[in-house]
Design a protein around this motif. Structure first.
Motif, PDB file in Angstrom:
ATOM      1  N   LEU A  59      -9.699  -0.176  -0.936  1.00  0.00           N
ATOM      2  CA  LEU A  59      -8.783   0.327  -1.940  1.00  0.00           C
ATOM      3  C   LEU A  59      -7.437   0.568  -1.150  1.00  0.00           C
ATOM      4  N   ALA A  60      -7.927   1.272  -0.097  1.00  0.00           N
ATOM      5  CA  ALA A  60      -6.654   1.755   0.728  1.00  0.00           C
ATOM      6  C   ALA A  60      -5.812   0.193   1.190  1.00  0.00           C
ATOM      7  N   GLN A  61      -6.428  -0.823   1.248  1.00  0.00           N
ATOM      8  CA  GLN A  61      -5.819  -2.072   1.987  1.00  0.00           C
ATOM      9  C   GLN A  61      -5.188  -2.636   0.608  1.00  0.00           C
ATOM     10  N   VAL A  62      -5.815  -2.509  -0.506  1.00  0.00           N
ATOM     11  CA  VAL A  62      -4.865  -3.316  -1.517  1.00  0.00           C
ATOM     12  C   VAL A  62      -3.813  -2.468  -1.961  1.00  0.00           C
ATOM     13  N   VAL A  63      -3.812  -1.204  -1.847  1.00  0.00           N
ATOM     14  CA  VAL A  63      -2.568  -0.309  -2.223  1.00  0.00           C
ATOM     15  C   VAL A  63      -1.353  -0.724  -1.255  1.00  0.00           C
ATOM     16  N   LYS A  64      -1.741  -0.556   0.018  1.00  0.00           N
ATOM     17  CA  LYS A  64      -0.816  -0.980   0.994  1.00  0.00           C
ATOM     18  C   LYS A  64      -0.446  -2.539   0.789  1.00  0.00           C
ATOM     19  N   TYR A  65      -1.194  -3.349   0.860  1.00  0.00           N
ATOM     20  CA  TYR A  65      -1.005  -4.800   0.681  1.00  0.00           C
ATOM     21  C   TYR A  65       0.180  -5.172  -0.576  1.00  0.00           C
ATOM     22  N   LEU A  66      -0.351  -4.319  -1.645  1.00  0.00           N
ATOM     23  CA  LEU A  66       0.432  -4.782  -2.900  1.00  0.00           C
ATOM     24  C   LEU A  66       1.621  -3.772  -2.987  1.00  0.00           C
ATOM     25  N   GLU A  67       1.875  -2.676  -2.074  1.00  0.00           N
ATOM     26  CA  GLU A  67       2.778  -1.935  -2.147  1.00  0.00           C
ATOM     27  C   GLU A  67       3.057  -1.151  -3.367  1.00  0.00           C
ATOM     28  N   ILE A 125      -4.623 -10.158   3.698  1.00  0.00           N
ATOM     29  CA  ILE A 125      -4.880  -8.453   3.629  1.00  0.00           C
ATOM     30  C   ILE A 125      -6.000  -8.108   4.563  1.00  0.00           C
ATOM     31  N   ASP A 126      -6.662  -9.068   5.284  1.00  0.00           N
ATOM     32  CA  ASP A 126      -7.407  -8.817   6.550  1.00  0.00           C
ATOM     33  C   ASP A 126      -6.660  -8.072   7.720  1.00  0.00           C
ATOM     34  N   GLN A 127      -5.503  -8.254   7.799  1.00  0.00           N
ATOM     35  CA  GLN A 127      -4.377  -7.935   8.602  1.00  0.00           C
ATOM     36  C   GLN A 127      -3.824  -6.723   8.471  1.00  0.00           C
ATOM     37  N   VAL A 128      -4.219  -5.948   7.269  1.00  0.00           N
ATOM     38  CA  VAL A 128      -3.619  -4.909   6.919  1.00  0.00           C
ATOM     39  C   VAL A 128      -4.340  -3.524   7.501  1.00  0.00           C
ATOM     40  N   GLU A 129      -3.806  -2.814   8.466  1.00  0.00           N
ATOM     41  CA  GLU A 129      -4.478  -1.881   8.913  1.00  0.00           C
ATOM     42  C   GLU A 129      -4.267  -0.479   7.959  1.00  0.00           C
ATOM     43  N   VAL A 130      -5.163   0.257   7.593  1.00  0.00           N
ATOM     44  CA  VAL A 130      -5.150   1.525   7.040  1.00  0.00           C
ATOM     45  C   VAL A 130      -5.800   2.678   7.630  1.00  0.00           C
ATOM     46  N   ARG A 131      -5.320   3.858   7.385  1.00  0.00           N
ATOM     47  CA  ARG A 131      -5.725   4.994   7.857  1.00  0.00           C
ATOM     48  C   ARG A 131      -6.845   5.600   7.164  1.00  0.00           C
ATOM     49  N   VAL A 132      -7.913   6.174   7.919  1.00  0.00           N
ATOM     50  CA  VAL A 132      -9.167   6.549   7.194  1.00  0.00           C
ATOM     51  C   VAL A 132      -9.440   7.886   7.715  1.00  0.00           C
ATOM     52  N   ARG A 133      -9.898   8.849   7.082  1.00  0.00           N
ATOM     53  CA  ARG A 133     -10.100   9.957   7.551  1.00  0.00           C
ATOM     54  C   ARG A 133     -11.723  10.125   7.405  1.00  0.00           C
ATOM     55  N   TYR A 134     -12.455  10.139   8.236  1.00  0.00           N
ATOM     56  CA  TYR A 134     -13.950  10.144   8.031  1.00  0.00           C
ATOM     57  C   TYR A 134     -14.557  11.523   7.947  1.00  0.00           C
ATOM     58  N   SER A 135     -15.505  11.355   6.830  1.00  0.00           N
ATOM     59  CA  SER A 135     -16.344  12.598   6.641  1.00  0.00           C
ATOM     60  C   SER A 135     -17.695  11.974   6.193  1.00  0.00           C
ATOM     61  N   PRO A 136     -18.881  12.614   6.837  1.00  0.00           N
ATOM     62  CA  PRO A 136     -19.986  12.160   6.315  1.00  0.00           C
ATOM     63  C   PRO A 136     -20.510  12.485   5.108  1.00  0.00           C
TER      64      PRO A 136
END
Ligand code: SAM
Length: 249
Positions: free
Chosen positions: A82-90, A58-69
């Motif tokens: 959480l984003a990696q998990v949903v992408k990894y598990l489809e 899962i460490d190889q799974v790239e995710v998109r993040v929109r940053y906001s302080p």
């Protein structure tokens, strides 16, 4: 809640808010804070493991993040996990209990495969007096809006925003259909337990539940440690986050 209960509850909220002010590192970074958190961490009974050991690769799974302080929600590490998990598990069908500004909701929708859908449930500020169980963090409920992070974004069509008390909501349309449930509503023991039982009912076979705020909130802490002794499968506190994952046996 009756008027008398509300005022007792409000007094407790003020007391716990003052206490949180002395122990919450966002508000105070004293040695006492650091010590308190270290003690809590070492007293936690759930085993800690890296995300990679739970989901190899899962460490190889790239995710998109929109940053906001002022993202409002968990830390960036939590959202990325959480984003990696949903992408990894489809994951195709996801349910979140506790929307707040919708920062996590947005990132679940942004990173899940195309054709997926996120349902997110929040308590309307006006519904506080009718809440069935003991609420926490009134300031997170009594906000001007809910889910503003995903409104008018490319993710909005893949998100359904629901309102209701998580302990009284009619989940019949969602039961047994969710690949992923994120429990992040009220943090009292009663709500954490009720929402966990709901989350389990919502899961499809092979689905996964994640909780936020372990071991931060005593109610969530106690609930997860009780469930880890009762539910089959493994409960893991994901290293570097305030997330706990349950994979059914
Ligand atoms: C910690 S915030 C959620 C943060 C959000 N999941 C995120 O990651 O950005 C808790 C949310 O739970 C909602 N909430 C609290 N009690 C609830 C209840 N009984 N039913 C439904 N939602 C509730 C609050 O209104 C608040 O929006």
């Amino acid at each position: 809640m009756e008027e008398r209960q509300v005022s007792r509850w409000a007094r407790r909220r003020v007391a716990s808010h003052l206490l949180a002010g002395t122990i919450n590192p966002r508000r105070a970074r004293s040695a006492a804070t650091v010590l308190y958190r270290a003690l809590k961490g070492s007293a936690a009974q759930l085993s800690r493991a890296s995300l990679q050991s739970i989901f190899p690769g899962i460490d190889q799974v790239e995710v998109r993040v929109r940053y906001s302080p002022d993202q409002g929600g968990g830390s960036l590490a939590d959202v990325i996990t959480l984003a990696q998990v949903v992408k990894y598990l489809e994951c195709r069908r996801m349910f979140e209990i506790g929307t707040f500004r919708g920062y996590t909701t947005f990132h679940l929708a942004l990173n899940a495969p195309s054709g997926s859908h996120v349902y997110t449930l929040d308590l309307a500020a006006s519904a506080v007096p009718e809440a069935k169980l003991e609420l926490t963090d009134l300031q997170l409920i009594q906000k001007p809006s809910s889910g503003e992070w995903f409104q008018n974004t490319e993710c909005q069509p893949r998100i359904t925003q629901l309102f209701g008390d998580s302990a009284a909501f009619d989940y019949s349309a969602y039961e047994g259909k969710m690949d992923f449930v994120f429990v992040d509503g009220a943090h009292s023991y009663e709500y954490a337990m009720a929402d966990s039982l709901t989350a389990r009912r919502l899961l499809t076979s092979g689905g996964i539940i994640l909780w936020h705020d372990y071991p931060t909130y005593p109610g969530v802490w106690r609930c997860l440690e009780v469930l880890s002794r009762e539910w089959p499968g493994s409960f893991v506190w994901v290293e570097g986050t305030a997330l706990v994952a349950w994979k059914p046996a």
